[in-house]
Enzyme design. Sequence first.
Site, PDB file in Angstrom:
ATOM      1  N   LYS A  48     -15.071 -30.823   3.412  1.00 31.51           N
ATOM      2  CA  LYS A  48     -15.321 -30.844   4.868  1.00 31.51           C
ATOM      3  C   LYS A  48     -14.028 -30.521   5.631  1.00 31.51           C
ATOM      4  O   LYS A  48     -14.028 -29.689   6.535  1.00 31.51           O
ATOM      5  CB  LYS A  48     -15.853 -32.230   5.301  1.00 31.51           C
ATOM      6  CG  LYS A  48     -17.119 -32.661   4.588  1.00 31.51           C
ATOM      7  CD  LYS A  48     -17.610 -34.018   5.070  1.00 31.51           C
ATOM      8  CE  LYS A  48     -16.711 -35.172   4.673  1.00 31.51           C
ATOM      9  NZ  LYS A  48     -16.634 -35.431   3.225  1.00 31.51           N
ATOM     10  N   ARG A  98     -21.619 -40.870  10.092  1.00 31.15           N
ATOM     11  CA  ARG A  98     -21.744 -41.227   8.681  1.00 31.15           C
ATOM     12  C   ARG A  98     -22.853 -42.246   8.453  1.00 31.15           C
ATOM     13  O   ARG A  98     -23.074 -42.662   7.324  1.00 31.15           O
ATOM     14  CB  ARG A  98     -20.436 -41.861   8.225  1.00 31.15           C
ATOM     15  CG  ARG A  98     -19.596 -40.947   7.396  1.00 31.15           C
ATOM     16  CD  ARG A  98     -18.340 -41.690   7.098  1.00 31.15           C
ATOM     17  NE  ARG A  98     -17.718 -41.228   5.931  1.00 31.15           N
ATOM     18  CZ  ARG A  98     -16.659 -40.432   5.930  1.00 31.15           C
ATOM     19  NH1 ARG A  98     -16.166 -39.983   7.051  1.00 31.15           N
ATOM     20  NH2 ARG A  98     -16.099 -40.096   4.798  1.00 31.15           N
ATOM     21  N   ARG A 116      -6.399 -34.562  -5.510  1.00 31.46           N
ATOM     22  CA  ARG A 116      -5.897 -34.268  -4.152  1.00 31.46           C
ATOM     23  C   ARG A 116      -4.543 -34.951  -3.920  1.00 31.46           C
ATOM     24  O   ARG A 116      -4.332 -36.099  -4.284  1.00 31.46           O
ATOM     25  CB  ARG A 116      -6.886 -34.754  -3.103  1.00 31.46           C
ATOM     26  CG  ARG A 116      -6.317 -34.614  -1.673  1.00 31.46           C
ATOM     27  CD  ARG A 116      -7.317 -34.870  -0.601  1.00 31.46           C
ATOM     28  NE  ARG A 116      -8.151 -36.004  -0.830  1.00 31.46           N
ATOM     29  CZ  ARG A 116      -9.306 -36.221  -0.210  1.00 31.46           C
ATOM     30  NH1 ARG A 116      -9.728 -35.366   0.684  1.00 31.46           N
ATOM     31  NH2 ARG A 116     -10.023 -37.287  -0.466  1.00 31.46           N
ATOM     32  N   ARG A 151      -3.781 -40.416  -1.513  1.00 28.06           N
ATOM     33  CA  ARG A 151      -4.417 -41.374  -0.598  1.00 28.06           C
ATOM     34  C   ARG A 151      -4.808 -42.636  -1.362  1.00 28.06           C
ATOM     35  O   ARG A 151      -5.273 -42.542  -2.498  1.00 28.06           O
ATOM     36  CB  ARG A 151      -5.674 -40.735   0.025  1.00 28.06           C
ATOM     37  CG  ARG A 151      -5.369 -39.951   1.282  1.00 28.06           C
ATOM     38  CD  ARG A 151      -6.524 -39.176   1.830  1.00 28.06           C
ATOM     39  NE  ARG A 151      -7.836 -39.794   1.773  1.00 28.06           N
ATOM     40  CZ  ARG A 151      -8.956 -39.221   2.246  1.00 28.06           C
ATOM     41  NH1 ARG A 151      -8.883 -38.036   2.809  1.00 28.06           N
ATOM     42  NH2 ARG A 151     -10.114 -39.826   2.170  1.00 28.06           N
ATOM     43  N   ARG A 183     -16.665 -45.060  -2.463  1.00 27.06           N
ATOM     44  CA  ARG A 183     -16.954 -44.099  -1.389  1.00 27.06           C
ATOM     45  C   ARG A 183     -18.225 -43.298  -1.704  1.00 27.06           C
ATOM     46  O   ARG A 183     -19.019 -42.998  -0.813  1.00 27.06           O
ATOM     47  CB  ARG A 183     -15.764 -43.150  -1.196  1.00 27.06           C
ATOM     48  CG  ARG A 183     -14.593 -43.835  -0.481  1.00 27.06           C
ATOM     49  CD  ARG A 183     -13.288 -43.100  -0.716  1.00 27.06           C
ATOM     50  NE  ARG A 183     -13.255 -41.768  -0.211  1.00 27.06           N
ATOM     51  CZ  ARG A 183     -12.506 -40.785  -0.747  1.00 27.06           C
ATOM     52  NH1 ARG A 183     -11.751 -41.018  -1.801  1.00 27.06           N
ATOM     53  NH2 ARG A 183     -12.513 -39.592  -0.201  1.00 27.06           N
TER      54      ARG A 183
HETATM   55  P1  AP5 Z   1     -11.201 -31.952   1.423  1.00 27.00           P
HETATM   56  O1  AP5 Z   1     -11.370 -30.712   2.227  1.00 27.00           O
HETATM   57  O2  AP5 Z   1     -10.091 -32.875   1.778  1.00 27.00           O
HETATM   58  O3  AP5 Z   1     -12.602 -32.708   1.321  1.00 27.00           O
HETATM   59  P2  AP5 Z   1     -13.297 -33.692   2.363  1.00 27.00           P
HETATM   60  O4  AP5 Z   1     -14.760 -33.488   2.215  1.00 27.00           O
HETATM   61  O5  AP5 Z   1     -12.697 -33.537   3.708  1.00 27.00           O
HETATM   62  O6  AP5 Z   1     -12.887 -35.048   1.664  1.00 27.00           O
HETATM   63  P3  AP5 Z   1     -12.434 -36.453   2.246  1.00 27.00           P
HETATM   64  O7  AP5 Z   1     -12.122 -37.261   1.014  1.00 27.00           O
HETATM   65  O8  AP5 Z   1     -11.359 -36.334   3.265  1.00 27.00           O
HETATM   66  O9  AP5 Z   1     -13.729 -36.939   2.879  1.00 27.00           O
HETATM   67  P4  AP5 Z   1     -14.118 -38.353   3.067  1.00 27.00           P
HETATM   68  O10 AP5 Z   1     -15.368 -38.115   3.799  1.00 27.00           O
HETATM   69  O11 AP5 Z   1     -14.249 -39.203   1.869  1.00 27.00           O
HETATM   70  O12 AP5 Z   1     -12.854 -38.993   3.797  1.00 27.00           O
HETATM   71  P5  AP5 Z   1     -12.472 -39.153   5.327  1.00 27.00           P
HETATM   72  O13 AP5 Z   1     -11.056 -38.827   5.468  1.00 27.00           O
HETATM   73  O14 AP5 Z   1     -13.459 -38.510   6.220  1.00 27.00           O
HETATM   74  O15 AP5 Z   1     -11.024 -31.483  -0.114  1.00 27.00           O
HETATM   75  C1  AP5 Z   1     -10.794 -32.425  -1.138  1.00 27.00           C
HETATM   76  C2  AP5 Z   1      -9.896 -31.795  -2.218  1.00 27.00           C
HETATM   77  O16 AP5 Z   1     -10.593 -30.701  -2.836  1.00 27.00           O
HETATM   78  C3  AP5 Z   1      -8.589 -31.201  -1.684  1.00 27.00           C
HETATM   79  O17 AP5 Z   1      -7.609 -31.385  -2.679  1.00 27.00           O
HETATM   80  C4  AP5 Z   1      -8.899 -29.714  -1.502  1.00 27.00           C
HETATM   81  O18 AP5 Z   1      -7.747 -28.917  -1.659  1.00 27.00           O
HETATM   82  C5  AP5 Z   1      -9.895 -29.462  -2.621  1.00 27.00           C
HETATM   83  N1  AP5 Z   1     -10.935 -28.492  -2.272  1.00 27.00           N
HETATM   84  C6  AP5 Z   1     -11.609 -28.410  -1.076  1.00 27.00           C
HETATM   85  N2  AP5 Z   1     -12.517 -27.415  -1.127  1.00 27.00           N
HETATM   86  C7  AP5 Z   1     -12.437 -26.892  -2.398  1.00 27.00           C
HETATM   87  C8  AP5 Z   1     -13.125 -25.842  -3.069  1.00 27.00           C
HETATM   88  N3  AP5 Z   1     -14.110 -25.151  -2.454  1.00 27.00           N
HETATM   89  N4  AP5 Z   1     -12.792 -25.572  -4.356  1.00 27.00           N
HETATM   90  C9  AP5 Z   1     -11.824 -26.288  -4.976  1.00 27.00           C
HETATM   91  N5  AP5 Z   1     -11.102 -27.273  -4.398  1.00 27.00           N
HETATM   92  C10 AP5 Z   1     -11.412 -27.574  -3.115  1.00 27.00           C
HETATM   93  O19 AP5 Z   1     -12.702 -40.749   5.496  1.00 27.00           O
HETATM   94  C11 AP5 Z   1     -11.879 -41.662   4.811  1.00 27.00           C
HETATM   95  C12 AP5 Z   1     -12.331 -43.068   5.122  1.00 27.00           C
HETATM   96  O20 AP5 Z   1     -12.242 -43.313   6.545  1.00 27.00           O
HETATM   97  C13 AP5 Z   1     -13.788 -43.405   4.776  1.00 27.00           C
HETATM   98  O21 AP5 Z   1     -13.941 -43.784   3.420  1.00 27.00           O
HETATM   99  C14 AP5 Z   1     -14.067 -44.558   5.750  1.00 27.00           C
HETATM  100  O22 AP5 Z   1     -13.485 -45.770   5.286  1.00 27.00           O
HETATM  101  C15 AP5 Z   1     -13.308 -44.132   7.009  1.00 27.00           C
HETATM  102  N6  AP5 Z   1     -14.167 -43.353   7.926  1.00 27.00           N
HETATM  103  C16 AP5 Z   1     -13.972 -42.072   8.323  1.00 27.00           C
HETATM  104  N7  AP5 Z   1     -14.945 -41.687   9.148  1.00 27.00           N
HETATM  105  C17 AP5 Z   1     -15.791 -42.735   9.264  1.00 27.00           C
HETATM  106  C18 AP5 Z   1     -17.010 -42.933   9.964  1.00 27.00           C
HETATM  107  N8  AP5 Z   1     -17.578 -41.962  10.704  1.00 27.00           N
HETATM  108  N9  AP5 Z   1     -17.617 -44.149   9.863  1.00 27.00           N
HETATM  109  C19 AP5 Z   1     -17.083 -45.145   9.139  1.00 27.00           C
HETATM  110  N10 AP5 Z   1     -15.931 -45.011   8.435  1.00 27.00           N
HETATM  111  C20 AP5 Z   1     -15.283 -43.800   8.506  1.00 27.00           C
END
Ligand code: AP5
Length: 214
Positions: A13, A88, A127, A160, A171
């Site tokens: 994402k 979410r 990552r 992280r 997660r």
């Molecule tokens: P990346 O692009 O970082 O993936 P992502 O989907 O953004 O992953 P996140 O882990 O950031 O999502 P998340 O939803 O768990 O965490 P968030 O920060 O939102 O890619 C991941 C890796 O893969 C990277 O190394 C990248 O280089 C690689 N990659 C990407 N695309 C690729 C491809 N096509 N091929 C190969 N490699 C690739 O949330 C974190 C925490 O915050 C949550 O757990 C929760 O506690 C809290 N939080 C955030 N938002 C909310 C909400 N709305 N409600 C409640 N809690 C929330």
Amino acid sequence: MNLVLLGPPGAGKGTQAKRLVERFGLAHVSTGDILRAAIQSGSALGLEAKSYMDRGALVPDDLVVGIIRDRIRADDCRGGFVLDGFPRTVPQAEALERMLASAGTRLDAAVAFDVSDQVVIDRNTQRRSCPTCGATYHLVNAPPKRDGVCDRDGTPLVQRPDDRPEQIRQRMAEYRAKTAPLKEFYRGHGILREVDGSPAPDEVGRLLVELLSR
Ligand code: AP5
């Protein structure tokens, strides 16, 4: 264009949101990034969020809804935005609908990235992120030019706290229980678009642009 990006942890994402921002001039709104910045600043919001995030649990709805309410009123969101990691839960999606309706606007699409559990585990464990600029790397697929150091600003890269195996499992469980139902929610609204998130980033980006151009 106002978009929501949905998908399990590590689905890509954040990677694709940055590309959409560059291509279409949209504002990037990542609740994960906002919460991590709050933790780094030591604010009350950050302290509360940390206790949930470190164990891979979702932060309570009222906290994130409050963040989004303020953020999407900012000037840079007027030309359209990409919501990365919000909503979410169904209550968050309903709160977003109310906020947008009262601002006289709406979502154009909710894009769901489909990836297997194995891809989720691989991408999260491999990552590494820059604590200064937020750039993300993958140790195998998108490594930094110099081992362990950010290409942009030379800061040592970190893992992280929620990218450890136990937290990744948590997660994924949170995603299945609370976030996956949003696909049906947006399908019911006629705006769900699904994309295969497993190919390389350039190919996923191409599929995404094709999908949004339709
Ligand atoms: P990346 O692009 O970082 O993936 P992502 O989907 O953004 O992953 P996140 O882990 O950031 O999502 P998340 O939803 O768990 O965490 P968030 O920060 O939102 O890619 C991941 C890796 O893969 C990277 O190394 C990248 O280089 C690689 N990659 C990407 N695309 C690729 C491809 N096509 N091929 C190969 N490699 C690739 O949330 C974190 C925490 O915050 C949550 O757990 C929760 O506690 C809290 N939080 C955030 N938002 C909310 C909400 N709305 N409600 C409640 N809690 C929330």
